[in-house]
Design a protein around this motif. Structure first.
Motif, PDB file in Angstrom:
ATOM      1  N   VAL A  16       0.851  -1.179   0.000  1.00  0.00           N
ATOM      2  CA  VAL A  16       0.000   0.000   0.000  1.00  0.00           C
ATOM      3  C   VAL A  16       0.890   1.232   0.000  1.00  0.00           C
ATOM      4  O   VAL A  16       1.795   1.356   0.834  1.00  0.00           O
ATOM      5  N   THR A  17       0.666   2.112  -0.964  1.00  0.00           N
ATOM      6  CA  THR A  17       1.485   3.318  -1.051  1.00  0.00           C
ATOM      7  C   THR A  17       0.656   4.541  -0.726  1.00  0.00           C
ATOM      8  O   THR A  17      -0.564   4.549  -0.895  1.00  0.00           O
ATOM      9  N   TYR A  18       1.336   5.581  -0.244  1.00  0.00           N
ATOM     10  CA  TYR A  18       0.692   6.859   0.029  1.00  0.00           C
ATOM     11  C   TYR A  18       1.601   7.955  -0.501  1.00  0.00           C
ATOM     12  O   TYR A  18       2.812   7.951  -0.266  1.00  0.00           O
ATOM     13  N   GLY A  19       1.016   8.859  -1.219  1.00  0.00           N
ATOM     14  CA  GLY A  19       1.739   9.993  -1.758  1.00  0.00           C
ATOM     15  C   GLY A  19       0.816  10.777  -2.669  1.00  0.00           C
ATOM     16  O   GLY A  19      -0.374  10.471  -2.788  1.00  0.00           O
ATOM     17  N   MET A  20       1.356  11.783  -3.295  1.00  0.00           N
ATOM     18  CA  MET A  20       0.563  12.643  -4.175  1.00  0.00           C
ATOM     19  C   MET A  20       1.516  13.394  -5.094  1.00  0.00           C
ATOM     20  O   MET A  20       2.734  13.246  -4.967  1.00  0.00           O
ATOM     21  N   SER A  21       0.980  14.183  -5.996  1.00  0.00           N
ATOM     22  CA  SER A  21       1.845  14.896  -6.936  1.00  0.00           C
ATOM     23  C   SER A  21       2.806  15.828  -6.193  1.00  0.00           C
ATOM     24  O   SER A  21       3.949  16.006  -6.620  1.00  0.00           O
ATOM     25  N   GLU A  22       2.388  16.404  -5.058  1.00  0.00           N
ATOM     26  CA  GLU A  22       3.254  17.302  -4.294  1.00  0.00           C
ATOM     27  C   GLU A  22       4.439  16.575  -3.665  1.00  0.00           C
ATOM     28  O   GLU A  22       5.412  17.204  -3.254  1.00  0.00           O
ATOM     29  N   THR A  23       4.372  15.250  -3.570  1.00  0.00           N
ATOM     30  CA  THR A  23       5.477  14.458  -3.018  1.00  0.00           C
ATOM     31  C   THR A  23       6.129  13.599  -4.102  1.00  0.00           C
ATOM     32  O   THR A  23       6.801  12.617  -3.776  1.00  0.00           O
ATOM     33  N   CYS A  24       5.913  13.947  -5.343  1.00  0.00           N
ATOM     34  CA  CYS A  24       6.477  13.221  -6.482  1.00  0.00           C
ATOM     35  C   CYS A  24       6.057  11.756  -6.474  1.00  0.00           C
ATOM     36  O   CYS A  24       6.836  10.865  -6.809  1.00  0.00           O
ATOM     37  N   GLY A  25       4.818  11.498  -6.068  1.00  0.00           N
ATOM     38  CA  GLY A  25       4.286  10.135  -6.044  1.00  0.00           C
ATOM     39  C   GLY A  25       4.385   9.528  -4.660  1.00  0.00           C
ATOM     40  O   GLY A  25       4.415  10.229  -3.651  1.00  0.00           O
ATOM     41  N   GLY A  26       4.433   8.211  -4.614  1.00  0.00           N
ATOM     42  CA  GLY A  26       4.454   7.489  -3.343  1.00  0.00           C
ATOM     43  C   GLY A  26       5.700   7.771  -2.528  1.00  0.00           C
ATOM     44  O   GLY A  26       6.808   7.697  -3.040  1.00  0.00           O
ATOM     45  N   CYS A  27       5.507   8.105  -1.255  1.00  0.00           N
ATOM     46  CA  CYS A  27       6.641   8.356  -0.361  1.00  0.00           C
ATOM     47  C   CYS A  27       6.494   7.586   0.949  1.00  0.00           C
ATOM     48  O   CYS A  27       7.373   7.626   1.801  1.00  0.00           O
ATOM     49  N   VAL A  28       5.363   6.880   1.108  1.00  0.00           N
ATOM     50  CA  VAL A  28       5.125   6.031   2.271  1.00  0.00           C
ATOM     51  C   VAL A  28       4.637   4.688   1.735  1.00  0.00           C
ATOM     52  O   VAL A  28       3.688   4.643   0.955  1.00  0.00           O
ATOM     53  N   TYR A  29       5.307   3.618   2.154  1.00  0.00           N
ATOM     54  CA  TYR A  29       4.953   2.279   1.686  1.00  0.00           C
ATOM     55  C   TYR A  29       4.617   1.396   2.878  1.00  0.00           C
ATOM     56  O   TYR A  29       5.417   1.283   3.807  1.00  0.00           O
ATOM     57  N   ASP A  30       3.419   0.807   2.835  1.00  0.00           N
ATOM     58  CA  ASP A  30       2.932  -0.016   3.945  1.00  0.00           C
ATOM     59  C   ASP A  30       3.061   0.715   5.277  1.00  0.00           C
ATOM     60  O   ASP A  30       3.427   0.136   6.297  1.00  0.00           O
ATOM     61  N   GLY A  31       2.779   2.028   5.254  1.00  0.00           N
ATOM     62  CA  GLY A  31       2.785   2.839   6.469  1.00  0.00           C
ATOM     63  C   GLY A  31       4.135   3.388   6.876  1.00  0.00           C
ATOM     64  O   GLY A  31       4.234   4.169   7.811  1.00  0.00           O
ATOM     65  N   VAL A  32       5.214   2.987   6.182  1.00  0.00           N
ATOM     66  CA  VAL A  32       6.564   3.396   6.561  1.00  0.00           C
ATOM     67  C   VAL A  32       7.108   4.390   5.527  1.00  0.00           C
ATOM     68  O   VAL A  32       7.159   4.076   4.333  1.00  0.00           O
ATOM     69  N   PRO A  33       7.544   5.587   5.989  1.00  0.00           N
ATOM     70  CA  PRO A  33       8.109   6.569   5.047  1.00  0.00           C
ATOM     71  C   PRO A  33       9.418   6.075   4.431  1.00  0.00           C
ATOM     72  O   PRO A  33      10.180   5.336   5.063  1.00  0.00           O
ATOM     73  N   LEU A  34       9.670   6.485   3.207  1.00  0.00           N
ATOM     74  CA  LEU A  34      10.950   6.191   2.556  1.00  0.00           C
ATOM     75  C   LEU A  34      12.081   6.828   3.348  1.00  0.00           C
ATOM     76  O   LEU A  34      11.859   7.800   4.099  1.00  0.00           O
ATOM     77  N   ASP A  35      13.298   6.353   3.154  1.00  0.00           N
ATOM     78  CA  ASP A  35      14.469   6.970   3.797  1.00  0.00           C
ATOM     79  C   ASP A  35      14.517   8.443   3.421  1.00  0.00           C
ATOM     80  O   ASP A  35      14.334   8.801   2.252  1.00  0.00           O
ATOM     81  N   GLY A  36      14.745   9.294   4.402  1.00  0.00           N
ATOM     82  CA  GLY A  36      14.830  10.733   4.164  1.00  0.00           C
ATOM     83  C   GLY A  36      13.493  11.442   4.221  1.00  0.00           C
ATOM     84  O   GLY A  36      13.434  12.667   4.205  1.00  0.00           O
ATOM     85  N   VAL A  37      12.400  10.699   4.268  1.00  0.00           N
ATOM     86  CA  VAL A  37      11.058  11.290   4.334  1.00  0.00           C
ATOM     87  C   VAL A  37      10.575  11.211   5.772  1.00  0.00           C
ATOM     88  O   VAL A  37      10.719  10.188   6.436  1.00  0.00           O
ATOM     89  N   SER A  38      10.015  12.304   6.264  1.00  0.00           N
ATOM     90  CA  SER A  38       9.446  12.287   7.612  1.00  0.00           C
ATOM     91  C   SER A  38       7.954  12.575   7.525  1.00  0.00           C
ATOM     92  O   SER A  38       7.502  13.367   6.701  1.00  0.00           O
ATOM     93  N   VAL A  39       7.208  11.892   8.370  1.00  0.00           N
ATOM     94  CA  VAL A  39       5.757  12.053   8.431  1.00  0.00           C
ATOM     95  C   VAL A  39       5.412  12.439   9.866  1.00  0.00           C
ATOM     96  O   VAL A  39       5.943  11.869  10.813  1.00  0.00           O
ATOM     97  N   ASP A  40       4.533  13.420   9.998  1.00  0.00           N
ATOM     98  CA  ASP A  40       4.106  13.848  11.325  1.00  0.00           C
ATOM     99  C   ASP A  40       2.636  14.239  11.237  1.00  0.00           C
ATOM    100  O   ASP A  40       2.066  14.315  10.140  1.00  0.00           O
ATOM    101  N   LEU A  41       2.034  14.475  12.384  1.00  0.00           N
ATOM    102  CA  LEU A  41       0.653  14.926  12.449  1.00  0.00           C
ATOM    103  C   LEU A  41       0.612  16.292  13.126  1.00  0.00           C
ATOM    104  O   LEU A  41       1.304  16.509  14.117  1.00  0.00           O
ATOM    105  N   VAL A  42      -0.187  17.197  12.597  1.00  0.00           N
ATOM    106  CA  VAL A  42      -0.423  18.488  13.238  1.00  0.00           C
ATOM    107  C   VAL A  42      -1.910  18.593  13.548  1.00  0.00           C
ATOM    108  O   VAL A  42      -2.730  17.985  12.852  1.00  0.00           O
TER     109      VAL A  42
END
Length: 185
Positions: free
Chosen positions: A2-28
């Motif tokens: 399962v991938t998560y991303g969008m055009s603003e992130t150049c496509g998928g940047c989170v795979y199976d809930g885990v961000p790619l190396d160098g990518v950080s995910v947070d909640l505000v």
């Protein structure tokens, strides 16, 4: 996967809930997903105000809500696709997905119906698999996530694709596959 991303992130940047190396995910704000890292676009062409707002401080503020647990991201749905019941925000997509995981459920739709006490009542319309039975208490017992929202569950032993119960309510909502969302409009 399962991938998560969008055009603003150049496509998928989170795979199976885990961000790619160098990518950080947070909640505000408790549940709004933000993304940082080298995958981010510089901004929106010819839209400097919007770019400053959503690409603030080297992070992209998405239009999605989620949960972070153990470093894993679970996307709950769109921030603008929530029901407010008794002051609590409920993502209809997350409730429908949780119900759809139950082996007795063929299809599920979750909608909001006006309620004088709670603002909105969360209504789950569930089509059961042939010969299956399921009560709301059993659904809640199978997934603790379902215990939070104030849910009314309507069940039908009809054929998958039967959206008649939703039409009776006169409302539309988020659906799990394979219901055709346009059937509820």
């Amino acid at each position: 996967v399962v991938t998560y991303g969008m055009s603003e992130t150049c496509g998928g940047c989170v795979y199976d809930g885990v961000p790619l190396d160098g990518v950080s995910v947070d909640l505000v704000g408790g549940d709004r997903i933000t993304i940082g890292g080298p995958v981010l676009a510089a901004g929106y062409r010819l839209r400097p105000e919007l770019s400053r707002r959503v690409f603030a401080g080297g992070r992209f503020v998405t239009g999605d809500t989620g949960r972070l647990a153990g470093g894993r991201l679970t996307v709950l749905g769109r921030a603008d696709d929530v029901l407010v019941t008794g002051g609590e925000k409920v993502a209809p997509a997350a409730v429908a997905d949780a119900l759809a995981e139950h082996p007795a459920v063929a299809e599920a739709a979750v909608v909001g119906v006006a309620d004088p006490d709670w603002g909105q009542r969360v209504v789950a319309v569930v089509v059961l698999r042939a010969g299956a039975g399921l009560t709301l208490a059993e659904a809640i017992a199978s997934d603790p996530f379902l215990s939070g929202p104030r849910i009314v569950m309507l069940t039908s032993a009809g054929q998958p694709g039967d959206a008649a119960r939703c039409r009776e309510l006169g409302v539309a909502g988020y659906l799990t596959k394979p219901i055709n969302r346009s059937e509820l409009r």
